[in-house]
Write a protein that holds these residues in place. Structure first.
Motif, PDB file in Angstrom:
ATOM      1  N   ASP A  94       0.822  -1.212   0.000  1.00 35.93           N
ATOM      2  CA  ASP A  94       0.000   0.000   0.000  1.00 35.93           C
ATOM      3  C   ASP A  94       0.854   1.260   0.000  1.00 35.93           C
ATOM      4  O   ASP A  94       0.589   2.201  -0.764  1.00 35.93           O
ATOM      5  N   LEU A  95       1.890   1.284   0.841  1.00 34.22           N
ATOM      6  CA  LEU A  95       2.734   2.475   0.916  1.00 34.22           C
ATOM      7  C   LEU A  95       3.548   2.656  -0.362  1.00 34.22           C
ATOM      8  O   LEU A  95       3.712   3.789  -0.853  1.00 34.22           O
ATOM      9  N   VAL A  96       4.014   1.560  -0.938  1.00 32.21           N
ATOM     10  CA  VAL A  96       4.758   1.656  -2.200  1.00 32.21           C
ATOM     11  C   VAL A  96       3.858   2.213  -3.297  1.00 32.21           C
ATOM     12  O   VAL A  96       4.271   3.046  -4.106  1.00 32.21           O
ATOM     13  N   SER A  97       2.600   1.764  -3.331  1.00 32.21           N
ATOM     14  CA  SER A  97       1.658   2.284  -4.324  1.00 32.21           C
ATOM     15  C   SER A  97       1.433   3.775  -4.135  1.00 32.21           C
ATOM     16  O   SER A  97       1.338   4.534  -5.103  1.00 32.21           O
TER      17      SER A  97
ATOM     18  N   LEU B 296       3.589   5.870  -2.899  1.00 29.29           N
ATOM     19  CA  LEU B 296       4.804   6.541  -3.354  1.00 29.29           C
ATOM     20  C   LEU B 296       4.790   6.741  -4.859  1.00 29.29           C
ATOM     21  O   LEU B 296       5.194   7.794  -5.363  1.00 29.29           O
ATOM     22  N   ILE B 297       4.324   5.735  -5.585  1.00 33.99           N
ATOM     23  CA  ILE B 297       4.286   5.827  -7.040  1.00 33.99           C
ATOM     24  C   ILE B 297       3.397   6.980  -7.483  1.00 33.99           C
ATOM     25  O   ILE B 297       3.693   7.687  -8.450  1.00 33.99           O
ATOM     26  N   GLU B 298       2.271   7.179  -6.782  1.00 31.17           N
ATOM     27  CA  GLU B 298       1.316   8.217  -7.165  1.00 31.17           C
ATOM     28  C   GLU B 298       1.666   9.589  -6.604  1.00 31.17           C
ATOM     29  O   GLU B 298       0.981  10.565  -6.884  1.00 31.17           O
ATOM     30  N   SER B 299       2.738   9.684  -5.826  1.00 31.45           N
ATOM     31  CA  SER B 299       3.080  10.946  -5.173  1.00 31.45           C
ATOM     32  C   SER B 299       3.679  11.944  -6.156  1.00 31.45           C
ATOM     33  O   SER B 299       4.142  11.585  -7.231  1.00 31.45           O
ATOM     34  N   ARG B 300       3.664  13.218  -5.749  1.00 28.48           N
ATOM     35  CA  ARG B 300       4.363  14.263  -6.490  1.00 28.48           C
ATOM     36  C   ARG B 300       5.825  14.203  -6.057  1.00 28.48           C
ATOM     37  O   ARG B 300       6.194  14.688  -5.001  1.00 28.48           O
ATOM     38  N   TRP B 301       6.667  13.615  -6.896  1.00 27.18           N
ATOM     39  CA  TRP B 301       8.035  13.299  -6.490  1.00 27.18           C
ATOM     40  C   TRP B 301       8.881  14.517  -6.121  1.00 27.18           C
ATOM     41  O   TRP B 301       9.643  14.458  -5.143  1.00 27.18           O
ATOM     42  N   PRO B 302       8.825  15.626  -6.844  1.00 27.89           N
ATOM     43  CA  PRO B 302       9.654  16.775  -6.431  1.00 27.89           C
ATOM     44  C   PRO B 302       9.347  17.220  -4.999  1.00 27.89           C
ATOM     45  O   PRO B 302      10.263  17.463  -4.210  1.00 27.89           O
ATOM     46  N   ALA B 303       8.049  17.327  -4.656  1.00 33.40           N
ATOM     47  CA  ALA B 303       7.669  17.745  -3.300  1.00 33.40           C
ATOM     48  C   ALA B 303       8.047  16.681  -2.285  1.00 33.40           C
ATOM     49  O   ALA B 303       8.512  16.986  -1.170  1.00 33.40           O
ATOM     50  N   LEU B 304       7.855  15.414  -2.640  1.00 32.87           N
ATOM     51  CA  LEU B 304       8.185  14.330  -1.717  1.00 32.87           C
ATOM     52  C   LEU B 304       9.678  14.302  -1.417  1.00 32.87           C
ATOM     53  O   LEU B 304      10.096  14.149  -0.269  1.00 32.87           O
ATOM     54  N   ARG B 305      10.508  14.464  -2.454  1.00 33.42           N
ATOM     55  CA  ARG B 305      11.962  14.471  -2.243  1.00 33.42           C
ATOM     56  C   ARG B 305      12.382  15.625  -1.331  1.00 33.42           C
ATOM     57  O   ARG B 305      13.252  15.479  -0.478  1.00 33.42           O
TER      58      ARG B 305
END
Length: 212
Positions: free
Chosen positions: A178-181, A183-192
């Motif tokens: 669930d958490l990996v899924s 992460l895939i759908e996240s906004r990567w620039p903001a998450l990083r």
């Protein structure tokens, strides 16, 4: 990872047409045949999913603009979003019939609109080389590709693929599906950005709208 055999025949199910009825127009007969094709197929195999997608694309070409969604709901019994998933799977099969060897979950994951073209290209290379990646392995490629702002057009090396897949398995084991899924759908620039802050300032507790 499974190794595929070299099939002698196509993996994609061909569309067949029932006998025409005299009282129907040509378009009516074609649409009725395509609806029956969609309803008849099991949706538990990738070959059937691709065949359904092909039938839906054919039907869309025969319908007036704006009528396809209504036709899907009335004749096929599912939503336009589901129809789009099937059609995207069929579009992948246009690039390589080998995608029918993926399991349905892996095929749907690869066909998602958010999946980067680079990931699709990598999976097609893997399939053509004789390897059939699982959904988890495709997730790993999506994660790796999403962590960079600049996509590469070079084919991946075997060593890089194996390293990425090992990382994905570890992430999946540690974080859970669930958490990996998510992460895939996240906004990567903001998450990083927030991950870097958490690493550099581990004692700083931040709310959703707060900064240190």
């Amino acid at each position: 990872m499974k190794t595929m055999s070299n099939p002698e025949t196509s993996n994609v199910i061909l569309l067949d047409r029932p006998a025409p009825r005299p009282e129907e127009t040509t378009t009516d007969r074609q649409l009725r045949a395509l609806a029956e094709q969609v309803r008849r197929h099991s949706r538990s195999s990738s070959k059937s999913i691709i065949a359904i997608g092909e039938a839906l694309r054919d039907a869309k070409d025969h319908l007036e603009h704006g009528k396809f969604g209504e036709w899907v709901v009335a004749e096929c019994g599912f939503t336009i979003r589901t129809a789009q998933n099937y059609m995207r799977a069929a579009e992948l099969a246009d690039k390589s019939e080998s995608v029918s060897l993926l399991n349905p979950a892996a095929l749907y994951r690869l066909a998602k609109p958010s999946t980067l073209p680079d990931v699709v290209a990598r999976v097609l290379v893997m399939l053509e080389s004789g390897a059939v990646p699982t959904e988890l392995e495709i997730i790993s490629l999506i994660l790796a590709a999403s962590q960079t702002d600049k996509e590469t057009t070079e084919a991946p090396t075997t060593a890089n693929d194996e390293s990425t897949l090992r990382l994905a398995r570890e992430l999946h084991t540690r974080l859970g599906h669930d958490l990996v899924s998510q992460l895939i759908e996240s906004r990567w620039p903001a998450l990083r950005k927030h991950l870097r802050t958490a690493i550099e300032q581990p004692d700083c507790a931040m709310g959703p709208q707060e900064t240190c």
